[in-house]
Design an enzyme around this catalytic site. Sequence first.
Site, PDB file in Angstrom:
ATOM      1  CD  GLU A   1      -3.198   0.744   2.102  1.00 53.17           C
ATOM      2  OE1 GLU A   1      -4.247   0.150   1.769  1.00 53.17           O
ATOM      3  OE2 GLU A   1      -3.004   1.176   3.254  1.00 53.17           O
TER       4      GLU A   1
ATOM      5  CE  LYS B   1     -11.829   2.854   0.831  1.00 54.81           C
ATOM      6  NZ  LYS B   1     -11.348   3.914   1.738  1.00 54.81           N
TER       7      LYS B   1
ATOM      8  CG  HIS C   1       6.174 -29.600   4.663  1.00 54.59           C
ATOM      9  ND1 HIS C   1       6.638 -30.870   4.397  1.00 54.59           N
ATOM     10  CD2 HIS C   1       6.844 -29.180   5.776  1.00 54.59           C
ATOM     11  CE1 HIS C   1       7.532 -31.217   5.315  1.00 54.59           C
ATOM     12  NE2 HIS C   1       7.678 -30.207   6.162  1.00 54.59           N
TER      13      HIS C   1
END
EC number: 5.3.1.9
Length: 549
Positions: A355, A514, A386
Amino acid sequence: MKNINPTRTAAWQALQQHFGQMKSVHMRDLFAADADRFSKFSATFDDQMLVDYSKNRINAETLEKLQALARETDLQGAIAAMFAGEKINRTEDRAVLHIALRNRSNTPICVDGKDVMPEVNAVLAKMKQFCVRVIDGEWRGYTGKAITDVVNIGIGGSDLGPYMVTEALRPYKNHLTMHFVSNVDGTHIAETLQRLNPETTLFLVASKTFTTQETMTNAHSARDWFLQAAGDERHVARHFAALSTNVQAVAAFGIDTANMFEFWDWVGGRYSLWSAIGLSIALSIGYDNFEQLLAGAHAMDRHFASAPLPQNLPVLLALIGIWYNNFFGAETEAILPYDQYMHRFPAYFQQGNMESNGKYVDRDGQVVDYQTGPIIWGEPGTNGQHAFYQLIHQGTKLIPCDFIAPAISHNPLGDHHGKLLSNFFAQTEALAFGKSREAVEEEFAKAGKSAAEVQHIVPFKVFEGNRPTNSILLREITPYSLGMLIALYEHKIFTQGVILNIFSFDQWGVELGKQLANRILPELEDAQPVRSHDSSTNALINRFKAWRA
């Protein structure tokens, strides 16, 4: 701060030439040529943290040229500007002063000629008083019972930081049980509330403006749930506190403004855990431990502000990152904590880095012609071994890795920690030095296999090595050492942003989605087909409406 395109500097040109010399050099040869390589390319900080950057594709000349880049882009001037309270976040006309929140020296730090420290100290004192009342059981709910559970409702920086720290410092937690709700998906708040008793639950609503969609949606759902049991709206004040600056909205919600904890526009969300946003941390581990967290960060702040570039740990890590991102073409960095309590640390700095430095426009408003922020990701060891280490070891992508581990475990159970740390040490060694074809063949020969028998399998067992890592070994994960570590990464991000000529403290990239969501939301409320978007978005919305009907 000066706006300097790094690729136009003499240092960048020198680095390009130097890269031509270094790109094929193997770490095996770098270590073989210098028995003192570790001591030259590592440092211990405050007897709490060892940073080993020797397993990188660098030599002394590399660091000299990278430091020349830092000087030519006026990094030290930018550091001084931040610490002086200058408005280096120019797109929002704000200072950047998370360092003031943990300024344990209490030296004056001014914004617009006003010392911010008296207000910082006043909020900290208010947080301390509040924590003591809740932890000691003096604060009572509407039926007279003490608080047992605390729910932090926030998103982004109002959630990731507090959640990461409370998890990392679980060995220091008290009797209060902490919960974190962030996602606007109703499942998150619903599943959390199912486990709670409204008589003994305290909610912290963390939103600077008290208008953040996700946070306020969850806060109102929590309030509705609470009032189903409590009935009287006057009881809201006993069970909700606000981390905000919007007095009117906080009061309208039913929260006593005496229980509103303020912070300032010079506190960025992803750097806010040191502020009132960290109230959940202080409630979880106690205010004294919260102060130790601040103190550890302040120690790193002082180092960053004063250490010469060759000894400055955040600067060195930042420069090495730029080296890989812009010269070797590495697109990602992995953060790999070998401590289960630190399981949210990679996610926290995924936000912190991506960000901050995920920008393609420079400080002059021009599209950059170089790489800026990398992709950050990671998981705790040994789980990652793994899952994705195969690609790190033998894939076609170069992925620089930070390995982080404590020497002392909070849970010295049998030989668990020895096994964990043996993997920590082994992985960085394997990534650096690999295993040659000759070593593989010799291994088979010792097992009684002839070259003819194994020639078909040998290529698959060869490890090229030369995969770069930093190792950060902490004495123990404490509030103090965690504060140091977080600040180390914060200042690394700042350093890279300065050198890459971008603004690290705004986040305009989150706004467009937004805005579109606010436009789409009313379109979801009726059965009418939607035709106001592109064909894909229209079709997705209309299928959603059809299936939901």
